[in-house]
Write a protein that holds these residues in place. Structure first.
Motif, PDB file in Angstrom:
ATOM      1  N   HIS A 163       2.643   0.690   1.022  1.00  0.00           N
ATOM      2  CA  HIS A 163       1.383   1.085   1.655  1.00  0.00           C
ATOM      3  C   HIS A 163       0.770  -0.090   2.424  1.00  0.00           C
ATOM      4  O   HIS A 163       0.258   0.087   3.537  1.00  0.00           O
ATOM      5  N   ARG A 164       0.835  -1.285   1.844  1.00  0.00           N
ATOM      6  CA  ARG A 164       0.279  -2.459   2.529  1.00  0.00           C
ATOM      7  C   ARG A 164       1.059  -2.751   3.805  1.00  0.00           C
ATOM      8  O   ARG A 164       0.480  -3.087   4.843  1.00  0.00           O
ATOM      9  N   SER A 165       2.380  -2.651   3.728  1.00  0.00           N
ATOM     10  CA  SER A 165       3.213  -2.923   4.901  1.00  0.00           C
ATOM     11  C   SER A 165       2.906  -1.948   6.028  1.00  0.00           C
ATOM     12  O   SER A 165       2.723  -2.346   7.187  1.00  0.00           O
ATOM     13  N   LEU A 166       2.833  -0.662   5.697  1.00  0.00           N
ATOM     14  CA  LEU A 166       2.588   0.358   6.715  1.00  0.00           C
ATOM     15  C   LEU A 166       1.214   0.189   7.354  1.00  0.00           C
ATOM     16  O   LEU A 166       1.038   0.459   8.550  1.00  0.00           O
ATOM     17  N   ALA A 167       0.238  -0.258   6.570  1.00  0.00           N
ATOM     18  CA  ALA A 167      -1.104  -0.462   7.116  1.00  0.00           C
ATOM     19  C   ALA A 167      -1.151  -1.635   8.090  1.00  0.00           C
ATOM     20  O   ALA A 167      -1.986  -1.656   9.007  1.00  0.00           O
ATOM     21  N   LEU A 168      -0.242  -2.594   7.912  1.00  0.00           N
ATOM     22  CA  LEU A 168      -0.267  -3.812   8.725  1.00  0.00           C
ATOM     23  C   LEU A 168       0.725  -3.806   9.879  1.00  0.00           C
ATOM     24  O   LEU A 168       0.637  -4.648  10.778  1.00  0.00           O
ATOM     25  N   LEU A 169       1.684  -2.882   9.882  1.00  0.00           N
ATOM     26  CA  LEU A 169       2.751  -2.900  10.884  1.00  0.00           C
ATOM     27  C   LEU A 169       2.209  -2.733  12.303  1.00  0.00           C
ATOM     28  O   LEU A 169       1.339  -1.901  12.560  1.00  0.00           O
ATOM     29  N   ARG A 170       2.776  -3.518  13.216  1.00  0.00           N
ATOM     30  CA  ARG A 170       2.425  -3.387  14.623  1.00  0.00           C
ATOM     31  C   ARG A 170       2.972  -2.057  15.167  1.00  0.00           C
ATOM     32  O   ARG A 170       4.043  -1.608  14.747  1.00  0.00           O
ATOM     33  N   ILE A 212      11.892   2.799   8.249  1.00  0.00           N
ATOM     34  CA  ILE A 212      12.564   2.271   7.055  1.00  0.00           C
ATOM     35  C   ILE A 212      11.580   2.128   5.897  1.00  0.00           C
ATOM     36  O   ILE A 212      11.874   2.519   4.755  1.00  0.00           O
ATOM     37  N   THR A 213      10.396   1.586   6.175  1.00  0.00           N
ATOM     38  CA  THR A 213       9.403   1.404   5.121  1.00  0.00           C
ATOM     39  C   THR A 213       8.924   2.745   4.587  1.00  0.00           C
ATOM     40  O   THR A 213       8.694   2.906   3.378  1.00  0.00           O
ATOM     41  N   THR A 214       8.776   3.735   5.463  1.00  0.00           N
ATOM     42  CA  THR A 214       8.363   5.069   5.020  1.00  0.00           C
ATOM     43  C   THR A 214       9.422   5.692   4.122  1.00  0.00           C
ATOM     44  O   THR A 214       9.098   6.331   3.100  1.00  0.00           O
ATOM     45  N   ALA A 215      10.692   5.506   4.469  1.00  0.00           N
ATOM     46  CA  ALA A 215      11.769   6.015   3.611  1.00  0.00           C
ATOM     47  C   ALA A 215      11.746   5.328   2.246  1.00  0.00           C
ATOM     48  O   ALA A 215      11.968   5.971   1.209  1.00  0.00           O
ATOM     49  N   GLU A 269       6.341   1.581  -8.981  1.00  0.00           N
ATOM     50  CA  GLU A 269       4.901   1.440  -8.757  1.00  0.00           C
ATOM     51  C   GLU A 269       4.611   0.233  -7.859  1.00  0.00           C
ATOM     52  O   GLU A 269       3.835   0.322  -6.901  1.00  0.00           O
ATOM     53  N   GLY A 270       5.252  -0.891  -8.166  1.00  0.00           N
ATOM     54  CA  GLY A 270       5.077  -2.082  -7.327  1.00  0.00           C
ATOM     55  C   GLY A 270       5.594  -1.854  -5.912  1.00  0.00           C
ATOM     56  O   GLY A 270       4.988  -2.308  -4.940  1.00  0.00           O
ATOM     57  N   ALA A 271       6.713  -1.135  -5.792  1.00  0.00           N
ATOM     58  CA  ALA A 271       7.280  -0.852  -4.466  1.00  0.00           C
ATOM     59  C   ALA A 271       6.331   0.012  -3.650  1.00  0.00           C
ATOM     60  O   ALA A 271       6.138  -0.220  -2.446  1.00  0.00           O
ATOM     61  N   ALA A 274       8.311 -12.000  16.960  1.00  0.00           N
ATOM     62  CA  ALA A 274       8.310 -10.574  17.284  1.00  0.00           C
ATOM     63  C   ALA A 274       8.341  -9.694  16.041  1.00  0.00           C
ATOM     64  O   ALA A 274       8.061  -8.491  16.137  1.00  0.00           O
ATOM     65  N   PHE A 275       8.697 -10.264  14.875  1.00  0.00           N
ATOM     66  CA  PHE A 275       8.816  -9.367  13.721  1.00  0.00           C
ATOM     67  C   PHE A 275       8.255  -9.919  12.421  1.00  0.00           C
ATOM     68  O   PHE A 275       7.830  -9.142  11.547  1.00  0.00           O
ATOM     69  N   TYR A 276       8.207 -11.263  12.239  1.00  0.00           N
ATOM     70  CA  TYR A 276       7.853 -11.736  10.902  1.00  0.00           C
ATOM     71  C   TYR A 276       6.368 -12.013  10.791  1.00  0.00           C
ATOM     72  O   TYR A 276       5.807 -12.847  11.501  1.00  0.00           O
ATOM     73  N   ASP A 277       5.746 -11.318   9.869  1.00  0.00           N
ATOM     74  CA  ASP A 277       4.318 -11.453   9.582  1.00  0.00           C
ATOM     75  C   ASP A 277       4.078 -10.901   8.180  1.00  0.00           C
ATOM     76  O   ASP A 277       5.031 -10.675   7.422  1.00  0.00           O
ATOM     77  N   GLN A 278       2.820 -10.685   7.827  1.00  0.00           N
ATOM     78  CA  GLN A 278       2.508 -10.172   6.496  1.00  0.00           C
ATOM     79  C   GLN A 278       3.145  -8.806   6.244  1.00  0.00           C
ATOM     80  O   GLN A 278       3.603  -8.514   5.136  1.00  0.00           O
ATOM     81  N   ALA A 279       3.198  -7.973   7.287  1.00  0.00           N
ATOM     82  CA  ALA A 279       3.792  -6.638   7.123  1.00  0.00           C
ATOM     83  C   ALA A 279       5.265  -6.735   6.740  1.00  0.00           C
ATOM     84  O   ALA A 279       5.742  -5.988   5.869  1.00  0.00           O
ATOM     85  N   GLU A 280       6.011  -7.656   7.372  1.00  0.00           N
ATOM     86  CA  GLU A 280       7.434  -7.794   7.058  1.00  0.00           C
ATOM     87  C   GLU A 280       7.636  -8.419   5.689  1.00  0.00           C
ATOM     88  O   GLU A 280       8.575  -8.062   4.965  1.00  0.00           O
ATOM     89  N   LEU A 281       6.762  -9.352   5.320  1.00  0.00           N
ATOM     90  CA  LEU A 281       6.849  -9.914   3.973  1.00  0.00           C
ATOM     91  C   LEU A 281       6.701  -8.791   2.939  1.00  0.00           C
ATOM     92  O   LEU A 281       7.475  -8.714   1.971  1.00  0.00           O
ATOM     93  N   GLU A 282       5.700  -7.928   3.152  1.00  0.00           N
ATOM     94  CA  GLU A 282       5.500  -6.805   2.224  1.00  0.00           C
ATOM     95  C   GLU A 282       6.716  -5.888   2.219  1.00  0.00           C
ATOM     96  O   GLU A 282       7.123  -5.379   1.164  1.00  0.00           O
ATOM     97  N   ASN A 283       7.318  -5.661   3.380  1.00  0.00           N
ATOM     98  CA  ASN A 283       8.474  -4.768   3.467  1.00  0.00           C
ATOM     99  C   ASN A 283       9.665  -5.320   2.689  1.00  0.00           C
ATOM    100  O   ASN A 283      10.379  -4.575   2.001  1.00  0.00           O
TER     101      ASN A 283
END
Length: 420
Positions: free
Chosen positions: A332-339, A348-351, A325-327, A303-312
């Protein structure tokens, strides 16, 4: 000393709060086919002596939970007094230390009639659990989610107490109770209720040992690593997460291995070890690429672990290192992939993205990003509000007289005055 001191003592020995005892009694009542109507006030009336002789179904539930006659819990049918000391001699054997460590969610065998419990009962509990998981990913951290998960654990263990079952089913019920308690633990972590989370962890770890399921043990110890990371105790966090990473499931299934590495990266960020962060993120990525997406796994991880969560998790690590810069790139990658349903994680990722932009001196984008977080309900999540408070403090330190800072202050002022 007034009131029922015996019950108060037994509750303290078993680790029950008033609310937790009410939940456990209700779970036992529901498992027996009755409506659970016991509340905090009911338990308080027992403790004060206002109610000296509970309803017979409540008495049966208390006897099942404490493994003794209700008269040994300080209750009496006589209206003139309540016993103030345990009876001497002829009492049942005290509850073992093992049972005490897993109270209040463990119910010991009931004295009433027993029903047959099967895998269908386990599936029914798991279906309810899926709904709790869905709510958690939408909102997270809410006390209601914690209570729902703990109540489900009570249902699983009440079935143990009231029913007969095969060893396979008994192990599955202990596994359910452990997993549900772990969800209550995560809700407490997410809501910044760390003392409560620690209590849930103690119970969940004991229940998981009874289940013999390394998948559930992984979840609990991985959550413990997250608990200590949020408490800024990286040494304990690494140790707990290492327990999870060494379990058989992490060697057998690359998805579990990936989650273990990703959470290790976030912890290493607190230690300031950039090399360890890069290595852990790399291991997490490689393992995720090896994971079979069609393999059957528990709902709590799919329900939660995928590429988006890895990026987060990588965002959290880079922020802790001061690598803004790395963060930002990872965010941006996490937000693009989030379900779409992952509303809490998106907030949380936006903050975190806003903080990364601020760290690079990009004031206007940072303020715009922070303001884009919905005010309700995700914007009121305890972690989100804490992050935005820290963002505001950092903004004032960076550019206290900036018009962007004044815009943020006005936004916060208006939001508090008019929260819709």
């Amino acid at each position: 000393m007034g009131g029922n001191q015996i019950l108060k003592t037994r509750m303290a020995e078993s680790g029950f709060t008033q609310a937790e005892l009410a939940e456990a009694v209700n779970a036992d009542l529901r498992a027996a086919g009755y409506e659970g109507t016991v509340s905090d006030r009911t338990v308080r009336n027992w403790l004060t002596g206002k109610t000296r002789w509970p309803h017979h179904r409540q008495r049966a539930a208390l006897e099942a939970l404490f493994n003794c006659p209700v008269t040994e819990l300080g209750f009496t049918t006589q209206g003139d007094r309540t016993p103030t000391a345990p009876p001497q001699g002829g009492v049942r054997r005290p509850v073992s230390d093992t049972v005490r460590t897993i109270r209040p969610t463990v119910a010991v065998p009931s004295l009433g009639p027993r029903q047959r419990v099967g895998l269908g009962d386990v599936e029914r509990l798991l279906a309810k659990f899926a709904l709790v998981i869905a709510d958690d990913h939408r909102y997270g951290g809410k006390l209601t989610i914690e209570v729902q998960a703990a109540a489900l654990a009570g249902e699983a263990l009440a079935l143990q107490a009231r029913g007969t079952a095969s060893q396979r089913v008994r192990s599955a019920l202990y596994g359910c109770a452990a997993s549900f308690t772990s969800s209550a633990m995560w809700a407490a972590i997410d809501g910044r209720r760390f003392d409560t989370a620690q209590r849930h962890f103690d119970r969940a770890a004991s229940l998981a040992a009874f289940s013999g399921d390394s998948t559930i043990q992984f979840r609990i110890w991985s959550h413990a690593g997250s608990l200590y990371r949020h408490m800024a105790r990286p040494v304990d966090a690494l140790a707990a997460n290492d327990v999870a990473r060494r379990l058989p499931i992490a060697r057998r299934d690359p998805l579990f291995a990936s989650l273990g590495h990703a959470r290790h990266a976030a912890i290493h960020g607190l230690t300031g070890d950039a090399g360890a962060v890069r290595q852990a993120v790399g291991h997490a990525q490689n393992a995720l690429l090896q994971a079979d997406p069609d393999e059957q796994r528990p709902v709590w991880i799919t329900a939660f672990y995928d590429q988006a969560e890895l990026e987060n998790l990588a965002v959290a690590a880079h922020l802790a290192l001061g690598d803004y810069e790395g963060a930002e790139a990872r965010a941006h990658r996490s937000l693009a992939l989030l379900r779409p349903e992952m509303r809490r994680t998106r907030a949380i990722t936006t903050a975190r993205l806003a903080r990364a932009q601020l760290g690079q001196g990009d004031l206007e984008p940072a303020v715009v990003t922070a303001m884009s977080i919905p005010a309700d309900p995700t914007g009121q999540h305890p972690r989100v509000t804490g992050m935005l408070h820290d963002f505001g403090n950092a903004l004032h330190l960076t550019a206290g007289s900036s018009p962007h800072t004044r815009s943020w202050d006005q936004y916060i002022h208006d939001g508090r005055r008019n929260p819709q």
